[in-house]
Write an enzyme that holds these catalytic residues in place. Sequence first.
Site, PDB file in Angstrom:
ATOM      1  CE1 TYR A   1     -58.704   9.529 112.156  1.00 60.53           C
ATOM      2  CE2 TYR A   1     -59.704  11.296 113.427  1.00 60.53           C
ATOM      3  CZ  TYR A   1     -59.372  10.744 112.207  1.00 60.53           C
ATOM      4  OH  TYR A   1     -59.709  11.386 111.049  1.00 60.53           O
TER       5      TYR A   1
ATOM      6  CG  LEU B   1     -75.058 -19.637  96.319  1.00 59.75           C
ATOM      7  CD1 LEU B   1     -75.957 -19.445  97.520  1.00 59.75           C
ATOM      8  CD2 LEU B   1     -74.140 -20.812  96.546  1.00 59.75           C
TER       9      LEU B   1
ATOM     10  CE  LYS C   1     -65.697 -18.951  99.558  1.00 66.23           C
ATOM     11  NZ  LYS C   1     -65.852 -18.981  98.105  1.00 66.23           N
TER      12      LYS C   1
END
Length: 772
Positions: free
Chosen positions: A40, A78, A95
């Site tokens: 960072y 679905l 997925k």
Amino acid sequence: MDKLNRKKDALDYHSQGRPGKIQVLPTKPTNSQRDLTLAYSPGVAEPCLKIAENKDDVYKYTAKGNLVAVISNGTAVLGLGDIGPEAGKPVMEGKGLLFKIFADIDVFDLELNTKSVDEFVTIVKALEPTFGGINLEDIKAPECFEIERRLKEEMSIPVMHDDQHGTAIISAAALLNACELQKKKLEKVKIVVNGAGAAAISCSRLYVSLGARKENIVMIDRTGVIRRDRAKLDPLKAEFATDRDIYTLDDAMKDADVFIGLSAADVLSPESLKVMAKNPIVFAMANPNPEIAYELAIAARKDIIMATGRSDYPNQVNNVLGFPYIFRGAMDVRAVTINEEMKIAAVKAIADMAKKPVPEAVMLAYNLQNLKFGKEYIIPKPMDPRLITSVSPAVARAAMESGVARAAITDWDAYTEELGRRLGGEDALLRTLSNRAKSNPKKVVFAEADHHKILKAVQIVKEDGIAIPVLLGNRKKIQDIIEEHSLDLNGVQIIDPLEETEMLDQYANFLFEKRQRKGVTIAKAMSMVKDRNYFGACMVQFGAADALISGLTKDYGSTVRPALHIIGTEPDVTKVAGMYMMLTKKGPIFFGDTTVNKNPTVDELVAITTLIDHSVRKFNVNPRIAILSYSNFGSTKGGVPEKTREAVRILHEQYPHITVDGEMQANFAINECLLKDNFPFSKLSGNPANTLVFPNLESGNISYKLLQELGGAEAVGPILLGLNKPVHILQIGSSVREIVNMVTIAVVDVQTKEEEAASAKEKKGVFGLVMN
């Protein structure tokens, strides 16, 4: 109760532990203050400035090149319909999981609370700087077509609506091969498409791209054949409207060559198949139940080629054969889109792969002896590891050749090797073993069936078809636990050894004959076989069960001793051993001996190593064995280094077929570069060890437990090696998942022993014929 239990199991799977299925992990060191200042402020400014100078450097300094967004508004989830973005999130996470385990692609799932096409497109378009690709999911038609069209036009990263194109690509590959086998030409076949949603229209379009003629396609929706004279004809459906004199599915099926089902269960009758043309092709892809049951279809037509969306029948049309590898190839060349050329390349790569010899690992995973291109194998199996190295390069090459790639691959061999290494996932082997177990389940007896963890695991292996369970214990106590925990174990056999007088007599006599000169009287033998570990081992010995699982509540010795007394060791095996399969981020690593032999001698270490080598090969893994010590190749004197050094010498001399080396320290054994730089002469140089043999029980046991707790590896075992019949011992306090894993190993062990016995019998028969 069965349905209720499945619901509860699913809810528990998603909610227990850390909720959800995916998480974000750092890829760089973060242990020191210096690390954090580089990650960072102020260090992060340097890559920011580089990217500001050259926007393409975002692929070099950030995760964009390996990051896909799975995006949905939850309007067509679905088969559940419009359930909203929050309710669709578990599917999108799932997925993402598939992207990761099959193609090593990272995913953020994004659920958008909008049904407006304009708003959806605006949001997704604004996300382009973050992602390397966009996978659209579960968006209802016709909006999904417009959303994808606009995003492809307005974005310069790959965008694909998998519900449309995934099914199209996989079914097209299957169709090409089916036509070849049935001696039909795609440009001449008459195709009936039952269903007119996103997938049906995309399938039909892709078939046309591959050579099918639009006038030969008849599409049917809920109201019948889509005809040009239909009032208020949907513009998308109009693309495949017909003016032929047909109105119903039955009309369309007459003399049809191909049926493509993307609709609902049981809409097709056997009579409809009988009026199709010679050598018909039927893809009934409705899930979970196809348009016609597989058994009905093949009974109706002996000349049929049949495919479904189900994994329990041949020719499963599954989108996972495509989307992970298509995005992998597209993103690896920084394609600006996924175009028709790339989709067709994927189709042909998948189709061609089915014609190549199938690796033994794939056949083992599905317990098939002779899987080859033919009516029951027109597309690859989802577990085939060659998919990533076949489909992704084909897609990448098509992107380059069609001018949509912004990066070029010049060394295709190196790229293919890199793709293969991406699949070193920690649980790929276990998935393969689970599939293999399901293909030919065996009878497994559980000696500790009066424990709720065992019974929960039994329910899972029963439901998943991994094993045929038999429960040992007090019948009432087992039934009480089943009721208390609302388990569904209807039909599972329960045996109380104390009630089985005939079996007890038979088992006691057997034990007495074996142990009468070792202080065992007939009375003592009767007392011993009432113990469930002895009783279960006898069941395996006498063929009443194929394998025994025990050890959840008893120490290792009291569990393994009955198996040694009753079953004994394999011929030529002098020492049993224990092995763990450690599922690590780098793939499976086998540890032995971790449970049996406290301080093996040189000869015992040699015997253990040969036993482990043979056992690892049963998992279709080529063992590369390192015998470990605290020294490297003679660098230190002492008992352990000298013992391991001598064991390696004997192994090299007497077992040259075994890939083994040592003595060596553990970090050299598993670090390819470290070993090659310092000891290039080693037999393991160039490829790290995947099997570690420890010099004593203490070091092996400590190592696997440390790796399990601190390294996050999953331990599968202990796998008991060298017994004449399969007995596997659980760790005390094993989780339900660990028990299920051990049952899987036990079933595969039975299958392997049966195959080895059949092979030995066949060889003996051939030898007898030759001698005669």
